[in-house]
Design a protein around this motif. Sequence first.
Motif, PDB file in Angstrom:
ATOM      1  N   LEU A 188       0.837  -1.209   0.000  1.00  0.00           N
ATOM      2  CA  LEU A 188       0.000   0.000   0.000  1.00  0.00           C
ATOM      3  C   LEU A 188       0.868   1.255   0.000  1.00  0.00           C
ATOM      4  O   LEU A 188       0.587   2.229  -0.697  1.00  0.00           O
ATOM      5  CB  LEU A 188      -0.926   0.004   1.224  1.00  0.00           C
ATOM      6  CG  LEU A 188      -2.125  -0.945   1.170  1.00  0.00           C
ATOM      7  CD1 LEU A 188      -2.699  -1.190   2.566  1.00  0.00           C
ATOM      8  CD2 LEU A 188      -3.226  -0.401   0.256  1.00  0.00           C
ATOM      9  N   GLU A 189       1.946   1.189   0.787  1.00  0.00           N
ATOM     10  CA  GLU A 189       2.835   2.357   0.872  1.00  0.00           C
ATOM     11  C   GLU A 189       3.519   2.648  -0.461  1.00  0.00           C
ATOM     12  O   GLU A 189       3.779   3.792  -0.796  1.00  0.00           O
ATOM     13  CB  GLU A 189       3.886   2.128   1.965  1.00  0.00           C
ATOM     14  CG  GLU A 189       3.333   2.503   3.326  1.00  0.00           C
ATOM     15  CD  GLU A 189       4.196   2.021   4.477  1.00  0.00           C
ATOM     16  OE1 GLU A 189       5.282   1.447   4.224  1.00  0.00           O
ATOM     17  OE2 GLU A 189       3.762   2.205   5.649  1.00  0.00           O
ATOM     18  N   HIS A 190       3.800   1.593  -1.223  1.00  0.00           N
ATOM     19  CA  HIS A 190       4.498   1.789  -2.492  1.00  0.00           C
ATOM     20  C   HIS A 190       3.567   2.056  -3.663  1.00  0.00           C
ATOM     21  O   HIS A 190       4.022   2.303  -4.773  1.00  0.00           O
ATOM     22  CB  HIS A 190       5.370   0.565  -2.804  1.00  0.00           C
ATOM     23  CG  HIS A 190       6.620   0.556  -1.978  1.00  0.00           C
ATOM     24  ND1 HIS A 190       6.733  -0.159  -0.818  1.00  0.00           N
ATOM     25  CD2 HIS A 190       7.781   1.240  -2.121  1.00  0.00           C
ATOM     26  CE1 HIS A 190       7.913   0.054  -0.283  1.00  0.00           C
ATOM     27  NE2 HIS A 190       8.580   0.905  -1.047  1.00  0.00           N
ATOM     28  N   SER A 191       2.278   2.010  -3.418  1.00  0.00           N
ATOM     29  CA  SER A 191       1.340   2.160  -4.536  1.00  0.00           C
ATOM     30  C   SER A 191       1.370   3.584  -5.081  1.00  0.00           C
ATOM     31  O   SER A 191       1.398   4.553  -4.321  1.00  0.00           O
ATOM     32  CB  SER A 191      -0.082   1.843  -4.056  1.00  0.00           C
ATOM     33  OG  SER A 191      -0.991   2.135  -5.083  1.00  0.00           O
ATOM     34  N   LYS A 238      -7.626   2.612  -4.483  1.00  0.00           N
ATOM     35  CA  LYS A 238      -7.133   1.301  -4.030  1.00  0.00           C
ATOM     36  C   LYS A 238      -8.289   0.458  -3.508  1.00  0.00           C
ATOM     37  O   LYS A 238      -9.213   0.971  -2.876  1.00  0.00           O
ATOM     38  CB  LYS A 238      -6.118   1.489  -2.897  1.00  0.00           C
ATOM     39  CG  LYS A 238      -4.919   2.337  -3.290  1.00  0.00           C
ATOM     40  CD  LYS A 238      -4.013   2.580  -2.092  1.00  0.00           C
ATOM     41  CE  LYS A 238      -2.867   3.523  -2.430  1.00  0.00           C
ATOM     42  NZ  LYS A 238      -3.281   4.896  -2.784  1.00  0.00           N
ATOM     43  N   LEU A 239      -8.184  -0.848  -3.771  1.00  0.00           N
ATOM     44  CA  LEU A 239      -9.180  -1.798  -3.258  1.00  0.00           C
ATOM     45  C   LEU A 239      -8.437  -2.986  -2.656  1.00  0.00           C
ATOM     46  O   LEU A 239      -7.596  -3.599  -3.326  1.00  0.00           O
ATOM     47  CB  LEU A 239     -10.088  -2.279  -4.404  1.00  0.00           C
ATOM     48  CG  LEU A 239     -11.027  -3.446  -4.074  1.00  0.00           C
ATOM     49  CD1 LEU A 239     -12.131  -3.001  -3.105  1.00  0.00           C
ATOM     50  CD2 LEU A 239     -11.672  -4.015  -5.354  1.00  0.00           C
ATOM     51  N   ARG A 274      -8.268   2.150   6.080  1.00  0.00           N
ATOM     52  CA  ARG A 274      -8.562   3.513   6.561  1.00  0.00           C
ATOM     53  C   ARG A 274      -7.334   4.412   6.366  1.00  0.00           C
ATOM     54  O   ARG A 274      -7.413   5.485   5.781  1.00  0.00           O
ATOM     55  CB  ARG A 274      -8.931   3.458   8.040  1.00  0.00           C
ATOM     56  CG  ARG A 274     -10.171   4.221   8.375  1.00  0.00           C
ATOM     57  CD  ARG A 274     -10.625   4.151   9.818  1.00  0.00           C
ATOM     58  NE  ARG A 274      -9.739   3.540  10.790  1.00  0.00           N
ATOM     59  CZ  ARG A 274      -9.976   2.348  11.349  1.00  0.00           C
ATOM     60  NH1 ARG A 274     -11.038   1.653  11.000  1.00  0.00           N
ATOM     61  NH2 ARG A 274      -9.160   1.862  12.268  1.00  0.00           N
ATOM     62  N   ASP A 275      -6.187   3.932   6.801  1.00  0.00           N
ATOM     63  CA  ASP A 275      -4.956   4.734   6.737  1.00  0.00           C
ATOM     64  C   ASP A 275      -4.569   5.090   5.302  1.00  0.00           C
ATOM     65  O   ASP A 275      -3.934   6.104   5.057  1.00  0.00           O
ATOM     66  CB  ASP A 275      -3.780   3.982   7.375  1.00  0.00           C
ATOM     67  CG  ASP A 275      -3.968   3.849   8.874  1.00  0.00           C
ATOM     68  OD1 ASP A 275      -4.892   4.493   9.408  1.00  0.00           O
ATOM     69  OD2 ASP A 275      -3.202   3.089   9.508  1.00  0.00           O
TER      70      ASP A 275
END
Length: 421
Positions: free
Chosen positions: A193-196, A201-202, A226-227
């Motif tokens: 998620l951090e690198h997306s 996003k799903l 949430r984050d």
Amino acid sequence: MDGIVSSPAARIKSLTRLVQNSGLYPNNPIVNSATTEPVIWVDGRDHLLFCSNNLLGLSNHPDVKATAQKALERYGLGSGGSRQMAANIDVHRALENRIAEFVGQEDAICFAAGYMANVGVIPALMKVDFLQSLARTHLGHKDLHGAETETATGWEIFSEELNHASCVDGVRLAQSKVTKFAHKDMGHLTEALEHSDQPSKLIVSDGVFSMDGDIAPIPEMAKLARDHHAMLMIDDAHGVGMLGDYGRGSLEHLGVSTKDVDLQMGTFTKAFGGVGGYVSGDREIIDFLRISARTYIFSAPLPPAIAAGVTEAIDIAEREPWRREKALENAFYFRREVEAQGYETLGSEAHIVPTLIGDEIKAAEVTRLLRHRGIVAPHARYPAVALGRARIRFVMTCQHERAQIDFLLECLAELRETLAL
Ligand code: PMP
């Protein structure tokens, strides 16, 4: 023959023959009775069935059958078209309201199968930006939420590696960027998620994993969603009706608020003893799916008699908690005893209890030898699970009696000896 490539049909037939001759072809027995009872009639004799999804015994419940029969009389066999044409029937709407209320979401949309729900809904979500620009052009609306600033349309889907095939296919159909994260590995998901670099996003995950019977870390996923402003979709096909104090599923079992999960998918095939699937969530998201999910728009809905029967089944599941309690007690007992024999149950926590065999041919042999002893329990193997991770997938229901489970345990102990499992 050098250089001559045989036709695709010839190659297909020859591969089929190869699999059939290897003994790996799934020669499922023809059952001459309802498969919703723990004892079924196969090859002219009784067999114990340990793979039925009629978890709460509702498929054959007299009230469910009577309700379905009444609806069959009133509405006939089929629906007569898709929901958006002729077949938006009161029983469909009643079922959607009932399941939404049961799981604690605002609304729900039903499909003819759980599979259809997943392959319809996941790609539909990715269409929001396209439909938004269409709405802006054709309806002249400039005030759509975020329309002026949100120019990028990129989605990335974060998909659990052990997700059910219907989620996998839904993800494929979405044609968006996909990152598969390792089973229950929240460190891996966080990093992904951090690198997306995609604006939308799903996260998609099963609630209870269908081949392992373990439960996803939904609280952690909800926090990550949430984050990172991601949507979260949980396929709770095996959890709803079974887990939680009121049977509302994996979310209730893990203390997650329904507000923290955007879409909760489920099926009527398992705890509710029927057929069909649904996705539940906030009303406007469900309404959006009615105009974007192709398996809803271009396919006929559930037969009305099934919709009515399933609605009745939900009522019974709610007022008779002993059904799920007994199924889970049976599973707990079987898991404890089979583990004591030395079988590995892959972290199973619910009513699905696999016993790992590993080798595909050996697993097929176990299924065959169990059949000799009058037990029907198929093995799951590639592509349902990874190569070399074949297993017998037992499902415990509220209809199994202790003596039946003990007989199964006795046979498994013998097989462990004979086959050196
Ligand atoms: N999701 C999961 C996790 C499943 O196990 C299944 C069915 N085995 C489905 C979706 C598809 O449901 P259905 O059988 O209603 O198509």
